[in-house]
Design a protein around this motif. Structure first.
Motif, PDB file in Angstrom:
ATOM      1  N   ASP A 369       0.808  -0.968  -0.380  1.00 18.45           N
ATOM      2  CA  ASP A 369       0.018   0.277  -0.326  1.00 18.45           C
ATOM      3  C   ASP A 369       0.750   1.762   0.026  1.00 18.45           C
ATOM      4  OD1 ASP A 369      -2.492  -1.459   0.291  1.00 18.45           O
ATOM      5  OD2 ASP A 369      -2.932  -2.037   2.009  1.00 18.45           O
ATOM      6  N   GLY A 370       1.981   1.612   0.479  1.00 11.63           N
ATOM      7  CA  GLY A 370       2.885   1.730   0.075  1.00 11.63           C
ATOM      8  C   GLY A 370       4.355   1.864   0.508  1.00 11.63           C
ATOM      9  N   ALA A 371       5.511   2.843   0.181  1.00  9.04           N
ATOM     10  CA  ALA A 371       6.126   2.749   0.834  1.00  9.04           C
ATOM     11  C   ALA A 371       6.608   3.719   2.044  1.00  9.04           C
ATOM     12  CB  ALA A 371       7.569   3.604  -0.296  1.00  9.04           C
ATOM     13  N   PRO A 372       7.884   3.537   3.049  1.00 10.25           N
ATOM     14  CA  PRO A 372       8.117   4.194   4.090  1.00 10.25           C
ATOM     15  C   PRO A 372       8.683   5.200   3.660  1.00 10.25           C
ATOM     16  CG  PRO A 372      10.040   2.275   3.623  1.00 10.25           C
ATOM     17  CD  PRO A 372       8.613   1.736   2.309  1.00 10.25           C
ATOM     18  N   VAL A 373       9.061   6.014   4.898  1.00 17.49           N
ATOM     19  CA  VAL A 373       9.906   7.380   5.110  1.00 17.49           C
ATOM     20  C   VAL A 373      11.020   7.519   5.908  1.00 17.49           C
ATOM     21  CG1 VAL A 373       9.821  10.063   5.964  1.00 17.49           C
ATOM     22  CG2 VAL A 373       7.632   9.080   5.071  1.00 17.49           C
ATOM     23  N   THR A 374      11.630   7.541   5.369  1.00 10.74           N
ATOM     24  CA  THR A 374      13.417   7.638   6.746  1.00 10.74           C
ATOM     25  C   THR A 374      13.502   9.111   6.896  1.00 10.74           C
ATOM     26  OG1 THR A 374      13.861   6.051   4.893  1.00 10.74           O
ATOM     27  CG2 THR A 374      15.688   7.672   5.881  1.00 10.74           C
ATOM     28  N   ILE A 375      13.272   8.960   8.506  1.00 10.71           N
ATOM     29  CA  ILE A 375      13.660  10.256   9.025  1.00 10.71           C
ATOM     30  C   ILE A 375      14.647   9.625  10.055  1.00 10.71           C
ATOM     31  CG2 ILE A 375      10.843  10.272   9.530  1.00 10.71           C
ATOM     32  CD1 ILE A 375      12.694   9.127  12.423  1.00 10.71           C
ATOM     33  N   THR A 376      15.178  11.382  10.635  1.00 11.02           N
ATOM     34  CA  THR A 376      16.166  11.574  11.680  1.00 11.02           C
ATOM     35  C   THR A 376      15.248  11.874  12.396  1.00 11.02           C
ATOM     36  OG1 THR A 376      17.548  10.876   9.767  1.00 11.02           O
ATOM     37  CG2 THR A 376      18.023  12.301  11.552  1.00 11.02           C
ATOM     38  N   GLY A 377      15.338  11.174  13.687  1.00 13.67           N
ATOM     39  CA  GLY A 377      14.939  12.254  14.818  1.00 13.67           C
ATOM     40  C   GLY A 377      15.794  11.511  15.899  1.00 13.67           C
ATOM     41  N   ARG A 378      15.036  12.599  16.989  1.00 15.90           N
ATOM     42  CA  ARG A 378      16.298  12.217  18.824  1.00 15.90           C
ATOM     43  C   ARG A 378      14.828  10.958  19.047  1.00 15.90           C
ATOM     44  NH1 ARG A 378      15.135  15.154  23.268  1.00 15.90           N
ATOM     45  NH2 ARG A 378      14.603  16.862  22.644  1.00 15.90           N
ATOM     46  N   VAL A 379      15.258   9.762  19.878  1.00 20.85           N
ATOM     47  CA  VAL A 379      14.493   9.128  21.009  1.00 20.85           C
ATOM     48  C   VAL A 379      14.391  11.055  22.052  1.00 20.85           C
ATOM     49  CG1 VAL A 379      14.114   7.015  21.641  1.00 20.85           C
ATOM     50  CG2 VAL A 379      15.423   6.904  19.891  1.00 20.85           C
ATOM     51  N   LEU A 380      12.815  10.640  22.097  1.00 19.35           N
ATOM     52  CA  LEU A 380      12.412  11.106  23.512  1.00 19.35           C
ATOM     53  C   LEU A 380      12.926  10.046  25.223  1.00 19.35           C
ATOM     54  CD1 LEU A 380      10.195  13.894  22.211  1.00 19.35           C
ATOM     55  CD2 LEU A 380      12.622  14.230  22.715  1.00 19.35           C
ATOM     56  N   SER A 381      11.788   9.157  24.188  1.00 20.67           N
ATOM     57  CA  SER A 381      11.769   7.501  25.462  1.00 20.67           C
ATOM     58  C   SER A 381      10.947   6.539  24.684  1.00 20.67           C
ATOM     59  CB  SER A 381      10.182   8.508  26.198  1.00 20.67           C
ATOM     60  OG  SER A 381       8.830   8.193  25.154  1.00 20.67           O
ATOM     61  N   LEU A 382      11.265   5.757  26.063  1.00 21.18           N
ATOM     62  CA  LEU A 382      11.048   4.443  25.216  1.00 21.18           C
ATOM     63  C   LEU A 382      10.171   3.724  26.406  1.00 21.18           C
ATOM     64  CD1 LEU A 382      14.189   3.248  24.209  1.00 21.18           C
ATOM     65  CD2 LEU A 382      12.558   3.207  22.718  1.00 21.18           C
ATOM     66  N   SER A 383       9.226   3.408  26.314  1.00 22.01           N
ATOM     67  CA  SER A 383       8.111   2.310  27.141  1.00 22.01           C
ATOM     68  C   SER A 383       7.359   0.539  26.513  1.00 22.01           C
ATOM     69  CB  SER A 383       7.370   3.142  27.172  1.00 22.01           C
ATOM     70  OG  SER A 383       5.492   3.329  26.094  1.00 22.01           O
ATOM     71  N   ASP A 384       7.344   0.824  27.470  1.00 23.52           N
ATOM     72  CA  ASP A 384       5.971  -0.829  27.451  1.00 23.52           C
ATOM     73  C   ASP A 384       5.556  -0.582  26.730  1.00 23.52           C
ATOM     74  OD1 ASP A 384       4.479   0.027  29.209  1.00 23.52           O
ATOM     75  OD2 ASP A 384       5.428  -2.231  31.420  1.00 23.52           O
ATOM     76  N   GLY A 385       4.716   0.887  26.240  1.00 21.99           N
ATOM     77  CA  GLY A 385       3.080   0.885  25.483  1.00 21.99           C
ATOM     78  C   GLY A 385       2.173   0.670  26.959  1.00 21.99           C
ATOM     79  N   ILE A 386       2.029   0.140  27.751  1.00 20.50           N
ATOM     80  CA  ILE A 386       1.191  -0.100  28.592  1.00 20.50           C
ATOM     81  C   ILE A 386       0.201   0.562  28.747  1.00 20.50           C
ATOM     82  CG2 ILE A 386      -0.215  -1.737  30.520  1.00 20.50           C
ATOM     83  CD1 ILE A 386       2.322  -3.854  29.545  1.00 20.50           C
ATOM     84  N   TYR A 387      -1.240   1.048  28.695  1.00 21.89           N
ATOM     85  CA  TYR A 387      -1.458   2.290  29.264  1.00 21.89           C
ATOM     86  C   TYR A 387      -3.544   1.265  29.801  1.00 21.89           C
ATOM     87  CZ  TYR A 387      -4.306   3.136  24.600  1.00 21.89           C
ATOM     88  OH  TYR A 387      -4.630   2.554  23.997  1.00 21.89           O
ATOM     89  N   LYS A 388      -4.182   2.100  29.957  1.00 23.97           N
ATOM     90  CA  LYS A 388      -5.401   1.963  31.094  1.00 23.97           C
ATOM     91  C   LYS A 388      -6.614   2.899  30.292  1.00 23.97           C
ATOM     92  CE  LYS A 388      -6.085   0.506  34.581  1.00 23.97           C
ATOM     93  NZ  LYS A 388      -6.088  -0.373  36.038  1.00 23.97           N
ATOM     94  N   MET A 389      -7.304   2.710  29.734  1.00 25.76           N
ATOM     95  CA  MET A 389      -8.165   3.617  29.186  1.00 25.76           C
ATOM     96  C   MET A 389      -9.507   4.190  30.172  1.00 25.76           C
ATOM     97  SD  MET A 389     -10.414   1.868  25.717  1.00 25.76           S
ATOM     98  CE  MET A 389     -10.880   3.094  25.512  1.00 25.76           C
ATOM     99  N   THR A 390      -9.031   5.450  30.204  1.00 22.53           N
ATOM    100  CA  THR A 390     -10.295   6.247  31.804  1.00 22.53           C
ATOM    101  C   THR A 390     -11.051   7.210  30.699  1.00 22.53           C
ATOM    102  OG1 THR A 390      -8.901   7.863  30.103  1.00 22.53           O
ATOM    103  CG2 THR A 390      -7.423   7.106  32.206  1.00 22.53           C
ATOM    104  N   ASP A 391     -11.577   7.721  29.766  1.00 16.10           N
ATOM    105  CA  ASP A 391     -12.370   8.049  29.293  1.00 16.10           C
ATOM    106  C   ASP A 391     -12.859   7.336  27.963  1.00 16.10           C
ATOM    107  OD1 ASP A 391     -11.070  11.533  28.903  1.00 16.10           O
ATOM    108  OD2 ASP A 391     -10.851   9.681  27.555  1.00 16.10           O
ATOM    109  N   GLY A 392     -12.323   6.101  27.227  1.00 15.57           N
ATOM    110  CA  GLY A 392     -12.957   6.180  26.001  1.00 15.57           C
ATOM    111  C   GLY A 392     -14.011   4.989  25.868  1.00 15.57           C
ATOM    112  N   GLY A 393     -14.678   4.922  26.840  1.00 14.46           N
ATOM    113  CA  GLY A 393     -15.570   3.606  26.481  1.00 14.46           C
ATOM    114  C   GLY A 393     -15.726   2.848  27.285  1.00 14.46           C
TER     115      GLY A 393
END
Length: 492
Positions: A369-393
């Motif tokens: 469906d498309g080609a990636p974009v090559t970026i250069t940036g600064r890594v601000l943070s890393l995490s396990d990506g776990i969060y809890k829904m608070t007001d989305g249903g």
């Protein structure tokens, strides 16, 4: 003796155009609970099964948990995975001994490789295992694909009333209450009636809070309050499944079969008369970015074409490419977006927080469906990506984005995650140190549900006409199996 009620759930919303297959591992990445694990496995989540449990506990009934599996939205389910999970459901039901009823929490749009109505097959297989008179109550998502296969004998269905989906728990409660009334002989088994129209609509414009569906939903609620029907459900359907008999359905539960059918036809005809109103108001992506960068306040943009809750891989680079082309990386204010790309996350993780990373981003799964974009940036943070829904249903539901990195590309904040997950709740960004009030532009890969959580913070909300397997313009979807004619693909 207290009533013994078996409980099971197998929920997945399929997308025929997704590059991903749904396997047992996909379900396990969300949750896969066996037997008594169901009693505590939902934590604080306000979804259907906890609603079942609450009603049974209040009534002093015995809950017999079987299996609960959830895989959000993705590609079609493999036959092997389906039979593995449904097979366990069957085995546990047989081993449970006599039960007075069965409660099933299903989505309604689960498609198996060789079965266009997986939910219907589940209901059929459960029906065969129980005595003919044992009632089965089924809760369904408002985007279910409703077919006659679902309408098995002594089975009733209760659908969500709301979109955004803020009544999952309450739908579970209603379903369980009706089932207990039937078991206790306080009411007879209700009749079900189905009416459909060959209409496809984008979830962008099927909210029950406003827009063309609201007056029809209000009429359904009026009928329920007046006692004309037990429950009247509207199903705009998951539009990205390529299956026969696709369309907008009204499914009515009433004490009288003739009344149920008359009401279903009335609601379906109301929908059909308004069919030209169900086309979304879409803005070109480049124009949405221009508005956001030039306006005060936060501009909230729906990237509906790449919505993981519709089955997308959530890995499109279209928004990132357009932001860079518009100079958002050099803008005075921030822009937020997400992309699911395990490769980019791994590259960021290898460099570490605070380091600079150069990596391709996007189309990790959807290479066609498309080609990636090559970026250069600064890594601000890393995490396990776990969060809890608070007001989305389904508040209290814990979600995981997998290993997650926030990468700064100038003024762009890219939330790169390792696995797709629903983008309904602002906690997705906030949990990663990205407060919404700091941004000029916030992109969300969701057609409508995001409005519940993100909406109150936005100065304006725009639905962008983005590409992908969940494109909001139905005319862009390459159907090959759907029954035609089908509006608005065909003039009717």
């Amino acid at each position: 003796m207290p009533a013994r009620i078996a409980i099971a759930s197998l929920m997945q919303e399929s997308n025929s155009f997704s590059p991903l297959k749904t396997t047992v591992e996909t379900f396990a990445s969300y949750y896969l609970l066996h037997g008594e694990e169901m009693l505590t496995g939902y934590g604080e989540a306000r979804t259907e099964v906890p609603g079942f449990f609450a009603v049974l506990a209040k009534a002093g009934a015995e809950a017999v948990p079987l299996i609960a599996a959830y895989a959000a939205a993705s590609g079609t389910v493999t036959r092997q995975a389906f039979d593995t999970l449904v097979g366990e459901m069957e085995r546990r039901l047989r081993d449970a001994g006599p039960v007075d009823g069965l409660l099933l929490a299903l989505h309604g749009a689960l498609v198996v490789e060789d079965q266009p109505d997986g939910d219907g097959e589940i209901i059929q297989r459960m029906r065969k295992l129980l005595p003919a008179a044992t009632p089965i109550g089924v809760s369904l998502d408002l985007h279910g694909h409703i077919t006659p296969l679902k309408l098995q004998p002594n089975v009733f269905h209760i659908g969500y009333r709301e979109y955004p989906h803020i009544d999952m728990y309450e739908t579970g409660q209603r379903t369980a209450e009706i089932l207990l009334d039937i078991v206790a002989k306080r009411r007879p088994m209700p009749a079900m009636a189905l009416a459909k129209r060959p209409l496809l609509v984008s979830p962008v414009c099927t909210r029950t809070t406003d827009g063309p569906l609201r007056p029809i939903a209000e009429e359904a609620r009026r009928m329920e309050r007046a006692g004309e029907v037990i429950h009247a459900a509207l199903f705009p359907v998951q539009p990205w499944i390529d299956v026969p008999d696709l369309g907008f359905a009204a499914l009515v539960c009433a004490e009288d079969a003739a009344r149920a059918q008359a009401v279903a036809e009335k609601l379906a005809e109301m929908i059909w008369r308004l069919r030209s109103d169900f086309f979304p108001d879409l803005t070109p992506l480049e124009e949405a970015i221009r508005i956001g960068l030039a306006s005060d306040g936060m501009t909230l943009v729906s990237d509906a074409g790449d919505a993981p809750t519709g089955g997308s891989a959530a890995d499109s680079a279209a928004v990132l490419r357009a932001l860079i082309a518009a100079g958002a990386d050099r803008a005075a204010r921030l822009s937020y977006l997400t992309i699911c790309d395990p490769g980019a996350v791994a590259a960021a993780s290898a460099q570490g927080a605070g380091a600079e990373v150069t990596t391709p981003v996007g189309h990790y799964f959807s290479k066609q469906d498309g080609a990636p974009v090559t970026i250069t940036g600064r890594v601000l943070s890393l995490s396990d990506g776990i969060y809890k829904m608070t007001d989305g249903g389904p508040n209290g539901l814990e979600l995981s984005m997998g290993l997650t990195a926030v990468i700064a590309i100038g003024s762009i904040r890219l939330l790169a995650r390792s696995q797709p997950s629903m983008e309904w709740d602002k906690a997705m960004y906030v949990s990663q140190g990205l407060p919404l009030e700091d941004a000029a532009l916030v992109f969300v890969k969701s057609p409508a549900h995001f409005r519940q959580s993100f909406g109150p913070l936005a100065a304006r909300i725009i639905s962008a006409n983005t590409p992908g397997p969940t494109a909001p313009d139905m005319r862009r979807i390459p159907f090959t199996k759907a029954t035609r004619p089908l509006y608005p693909l065909d003039p009717i």
